[in-house]
Write a protein that holds these residues in place. Sequence first.
Motif, PDB file in Angstrom:
ATOM      1  N   SER A  13     -10.599   3.059  10.696  1.00 14.24           N
ATOM      2  CA  SER A  13      -9.244   3.595  10.931  1.00 14.24           C
ATOM      3  C   SER A  13      -8.397   3.658   9.676  1.00 14.24           C
ATOM      4  CB  SER A  13      -8.515   2.702  11.948  1.00 14.24           C
ATOM      5  OG  SER A  13      -8.290   1.433  11.357  1.00 14.24           O
ATOM      6  N   PHE A  14      -8.871   2.977   8.608  1.00 16.57           N
ATOM      7  CA  PHE A  14      -8.118   2.880   7.337  1.00 16.57           C
ATOM      8  C   PHE A  14      -6.793   2.150   7.488  1.00 16.57           C
ATOM      9  CE2 PHE A  14     -10.537   6.977   7.126  1.00 16.57           C
ATOM     10  CZ  PHE A  14     -11.559   6.506   6.313  1.00 16.57           C
ATOM     11  N   GLU A  15      -6.693   1.352   8.585  1.00 17.07           N
ATOM     12  CA  GLU A  15      -5.451   0.601   8.778  1.00 17.07           C
ATOM     13  C   GLU A  15      -5.501  -0.682   7.958  1.00 17.07           C
ATOM     14  OE1 GLU A  15      -3.292   3.116  10.356  1.00 17.07           O
ATOM     15  OE2 GLU A  15      -2.444   1.091  10.463  1.00 17.07           O
TER      16      GLU A  15
ATOM     17  N   ALA B  56      -8.936   9.958  -1.991  1.00 20.18           N
ATOM     18  CA  ALA B  56      -9.662  11.035  -1.309  1.00 20.18           C
ATOM     19  C   ALA B  56      -8.651  11.875  -0.540  1.00 20.18           C
ATOM     20  CB  ALA B  56     -10.695  10.432  -0.367  1.00 20.18           C
ATOM     21  N   ARG B  57      -8.867  13.206  -0.582  1.00 18.55           N
ATOM     22  CA  ARG B  57      -7.900  14.075   0.101  1.00 18.55           C
ATOM     23  C   ARG B  57      -8.408  14.511   1.466  1.00 18.55           C
ATOM     24  NH1 ARG B  57      -3.871  15.881  -3.177  1.00 18.55           N
ATOM     25  NH2 ARG B  57      -3.765  14.547  -4.994  1.00 18.55           N
ATOM     26  N   ASP B  58      -9.696  14.206   1.738  1.00 22.05           N
ATOM     27  CA  ASP B  58     -10.315  14.781   2.938  1.00 22.05           C
ATOM     28  C   ASP B  58     -10.445  13.782   4.080  1.00 22.05           C
ATOM     29  OD1 ASP B  58     -12.011  13.180   1.544  1.00 22.05           O
ATOM     30  OD2 ASP B  58     -13.697  14.589   1.491  1.00 22.05           O
TER      31      ASP B  58
ATOM     32  N   ASP C 137      -3.095   9.692   7.864  1.00 20.12           N
ATOM     33  CA  ASP C 137      -1.816  10.102   7.274  1.00 20.12           C
ATOM     34  C   ASP C 137      -1.301   9.059   6.279  1.00 20.12           C
ATOM     35  OD1 ASP C 137      -1.285   8.131   9.049  1.00 20.12           O
ATOM     36  OD2 ASP C 137       0.308   9.219  10.141  1.00 20.12           O
ATOM     37  N   ARG C 138      -2.119   8.024   6.068  1.00 19.22           N
ATOM     38  CA  ARG C 138      -1.712   7.014   5.073  1.00 19.22           C
ATOM     39  C   ARG C 138      -1.886   7.558   3.646  1.00 19.22           C
ATOM     40  NH1 ARG C 138      -0.300   1.915   6.529  1.00 19.22           N
ATOM     41  NH2 ARG C 138      -0.425   1.608   8.784  1.00 19.22           N
TER      42      ARG C 138
END
Lengths: 622, 622
Positions: B417-419, B458-460, B464-465
């Motif tokens: 989740s990249f949280e 990374a842009r992909d 939204d973080r």
Amino acid sequence: MEIRILNGKTVAVGAGESIYKTLRDNGIYLVASCGGKGVCGKCRLKILEGRMRVESTGKLLKKDIEENIVLACQSFPEGDILIDIPEDSKLIIGDKIALSKTKDLLQYLHTVEPVLTPAVRRIVLELTPPSIQDNTGDLERMKRVLHEKGIHDMEFSHNFILEMPVILRDAEWEVCLSYTESHEAIGLSAFCKTKHYGVAVDIGTTTVVVYLVNCADGTLVDSGMTFNSQMRHGDDVITRIVYATEGGGLQELRDAIINDVNDLLAPIVEKNRINIEDIDSAVISGNTTMTQLFWGLDPSSIREEPYIPTVNIYPGWRAGTAHLKINPQAPVYTLPNVGSYVGGDIVAGVLASRMHKSPEISLFMDIGTNGEIAVGSSEWMITAACSMGPCFEGSGIRHGMRATEGAIESVKIEPSSFEPVLGVIGNGLPLGICGSGMIDAISELFFTGIIDQRGKLARDLSTDRIRTGDEGPEFVLYRGERKDIVLTEVDIENVIRAKAALYAGVSVLLKEVGLSLDILERIYIAGGFGNYLDVDKAIMIGMLPDLPLEKFSFIGNTSIAGAYLCLLSEKMRREAEETAKKMTYVELSASRGFMDEYMSALFLPHTNIDLFPTVRDLYEKR
Amino acid sequence: MEIRILNGKTVAVGAGESIYKTLRDNGIYLVASCGGKGVCGKCRLKILEGRMRVESTGKLLKKDIEENIVLACQSFPEGDILIDIPEDSKLIIGDKIALSKTKDLLQYLHTVEPVLTPAVRRIVLELTPPSIQDNTGDLERMKRVLHEKGIHDMEFSHNFILEMPVILRDAEWEVCLSYTESHEAIGLSAFCKTKHYGVAVDIGTTTVVVYLVNCADGTLVDSGMTFNSQMRHGDDVITRIVYATEGGGLQELRDAIINDVNDLLAPIVEKNRINIEDIDSAVISGNTTMTQLFWGLDPSSIREEPYIPTVNIYPGWRAGTAHLKINPQAPVYTLPNVGSYVGGDIVAGVLASRMHKSPEISLFMDIGTNGEIAVGSSEWMITAACSMGPCFEGSGIRHGMRATEGAIESVKIEPSSFEPVLGVIGNGLPLGICGSGMIDAISELFFTGIIDQRGKLARDLSTDRIRTGDEGPEFVLYRGERKDIVLTEVDIENVIRAKAALYAGVSVLLKEVGLSLDILERIYIAGGFGNYLDVDKAIMIGMLPDLPLEKFSFIGNTSIAGAYLCLLSEKMRREAEETAKKMTYVELSASRGFMDEYMSALFLPHTNIDLFPTVRDLYEKR
């Protein structure tokens, strides 16, 4: 309120201030052996107009009082006054102090030490400029070069380091470092000035002498002399020690002597266009009390049994600490003391006489208020001080005065008429009698039978020059218009006591080492007094031992001569210390033999006339 | 005119004075890395009421300006104002500096030196009371007893001698003498007090620590810590060196640090009822710039090629010279420097680590604004400093802050989740991110693929973080009510540069001596930062070499630990000097290899992943 001086200036006087103090504060010094305590009776003034409160009349005679004579220290104006200051109350600088021949001393120095070694050396240091590859600190860079030159223990003060980085860079890493002989860095500059200076100071109880010396070549640039301003507080060291123990007295005496030295230096420095920063070393010579006062050390223990000085061998403090107005970093070398009553001035004297380097046994005498004596050779040395009283300096003598203009300095008495022929300094009218005059006079009085062996005046001679004055029997040396100049029996007694003390001192010292007088190869006479002493006459009254005249040498002010030697030579400074340590001090007051010797010497020339064969022969021939 | 602080005090402000300076003068410190020059953009304030002249808006964003945010250093009130100071603009003391375990150090000291040897010793002297027969001077009497005890070269200051005679007599000739190890007498008293004290001082660029130590038994009596007040004039040494060269700046910086130390000491002394005269020695440890400023030495040459300090091995100056409020005669030992960028604090660190006594090869790192590195053993040692920039201290990072309350100190990112999960000092809401938080964050961002080896976001990824902010791409660590906390690509680049500099430094140093990393038996990590650094994470981003975790030791504030050792032990003071001399300084900026190593280390963890096998394995496993 004002004090107006006849034919002189007018000064303001505060309520409750004595005339003595007011004049002193205005730079007009009166003779006052007691320091202005109403005891010595010297600060006499004539009041021409005005009213004042007189606290005491001290030693004034009825006649004096009738003539409106007062003691300046005991008189407090209550309104404007007009005064006349008699010549013999004025303290005038004029002692003939022979400035030692520095050229001879310098020549001598070159024979023992080819290169002059003042207390501050200079060394040129070529530092490698720093780079990324050679990036040690500034201080370590300097130490590295010093190390290469064999100097491993240089000390650096905080102030030195503060200024170092800019000087190093301005000088592009080639600098001149000044440092003391104990390896303390004291100065850094872009180049070594060709001249740097030192000051040698003799602090006498009475006079102060300074020499300004070029330390690069040893030449005397200039010199100066003044009275020791401490004289306001008494003529002798004991009075000053007492004054020092009074509130603020120590600081006042310290300031007085420092100011004297600075006041002597200022015009010399200006005249010779010298930067005071370039005066980077100093040597002080004086008796123990004088050097202790110079350094602000309480001298009270000098006066109290067992008579202990605070310091004999002074550490190497700085000019800044002393408040001397030269380079504040300059090391100040103080001639070491032997004890409380044999000070650095005597060590300087021995040094200047070179007796400590001779296998012959010599006697050194510094004759002043105190008589300091040293006997010895290169092997050993013994020393003592005897209190002679201030009679030879003009105090304690009815018409005594210093050897200044108007002083009777020689006396010849016609044996049949008893008329004296007087030699007066300056060839004017006599104002009083100085030390050499008294020795002459007493010797003549004795040989003409006017006084006996005990110094008592004959009553049966047909001359009106022997009379009874206010203080008892007296001999009239000069009949003056305003006053006569006399030598009283009390005066003569004082001189006999003084000469007896000196002679007894010499005798006791020799006895201590089991030697007799004839072992002495040389007698050095130092001190201002030594310049105009007639040895013949001094022997005749039994003041100096009866030895061939050619054995006596007058070596003048050896205190300043020794200071000059120490200023220029490390060897001399070491010798001074070794000599002070080598000199065994004998406390005469504790020696049982001294009192016997003294009592025996209270005759003219001595109880045992056989000690003075020359005098005996002359006396018998007469 | 007044400045009123919301929920705080009200202070007067002079015309033309900035809010920053006014607050500072009233003891309210704002974060200002640039020293109040409008450059760093940290001293942000919200103006609630009132008018002012704003000179520059610096790094402020349009949004900030709309919200009435100003830079305190660029704002000059023109009437009464009401302000609110955001939490992250306040400079608060709270760094976790581990006070070294003095008991362990003391125990260690006793194994190398059975008796404590502080820089001031005390000796009881029984002098023979003077008598007529034994009448040498007071000073010579004392020297005689010292001589009997084998001490022949004691030096005595003028002040010491002034007081000596009275103390000797009051004490009836039995006294206690205090003297320095270089044999300078500094104190004399009737009896030896059982306690005497010393003060060890660590002058960090950011913080100042003092230890008050009982020198009789080595116990730590008390300690204190404060911010270095020089921080008003910039966070890092370079800014302060620049400030020092401005008119009066040097004196201001010197006063600031001296006052800090005195202000720390005063309450400790009062609380422990200690007579400041009894604090008779001090040790100062700090980097080269700090110790030069402490002694008032112009640090400008440190900053200019070829980077030369004024002093590496400081002479033994006194507390009075330093203006330290302890016994003014107390000797102050300053830990010696190796060079301009490896100072006494690093020598102290090496001393505390004992690596200079071990045959094993160790690596010492002191991580702060500068990273100082030493590699070596009892045989040799090589050292260097690399500029890491202030990012680990919170400067140069968008939301960077010191490791104080409210700082994010640890970060865990959920890989799918990249949280982020944040650990915050004090467990409150996050206000910013500190050094260890950044290392954690970057390591996590890298392992979750959010950033690549170059630290680019990374842009992909579907989160939204990752977004584009005012300064370009950024990662949102925390979405706040008033502001978000982000890590920008610029921030990450700064951290990568810092870690690359440190790693390159270690690599170059090892190459200089032809060794590889695996030769290292031990890695000591010192400095305030060293207390809360996660070694695992630091290895993962390539900041620390990839070595077994058990080889790493965190040894806290070794600067104060080394100062403590030197305070109590002559052996340690000698070792410090020998060590400083032994350490070969490598100027990295002059080393060609450094730039190559640095460029290679500008990747996560490194261009050559084989240097980080653990990281490679983990990465491959993922």
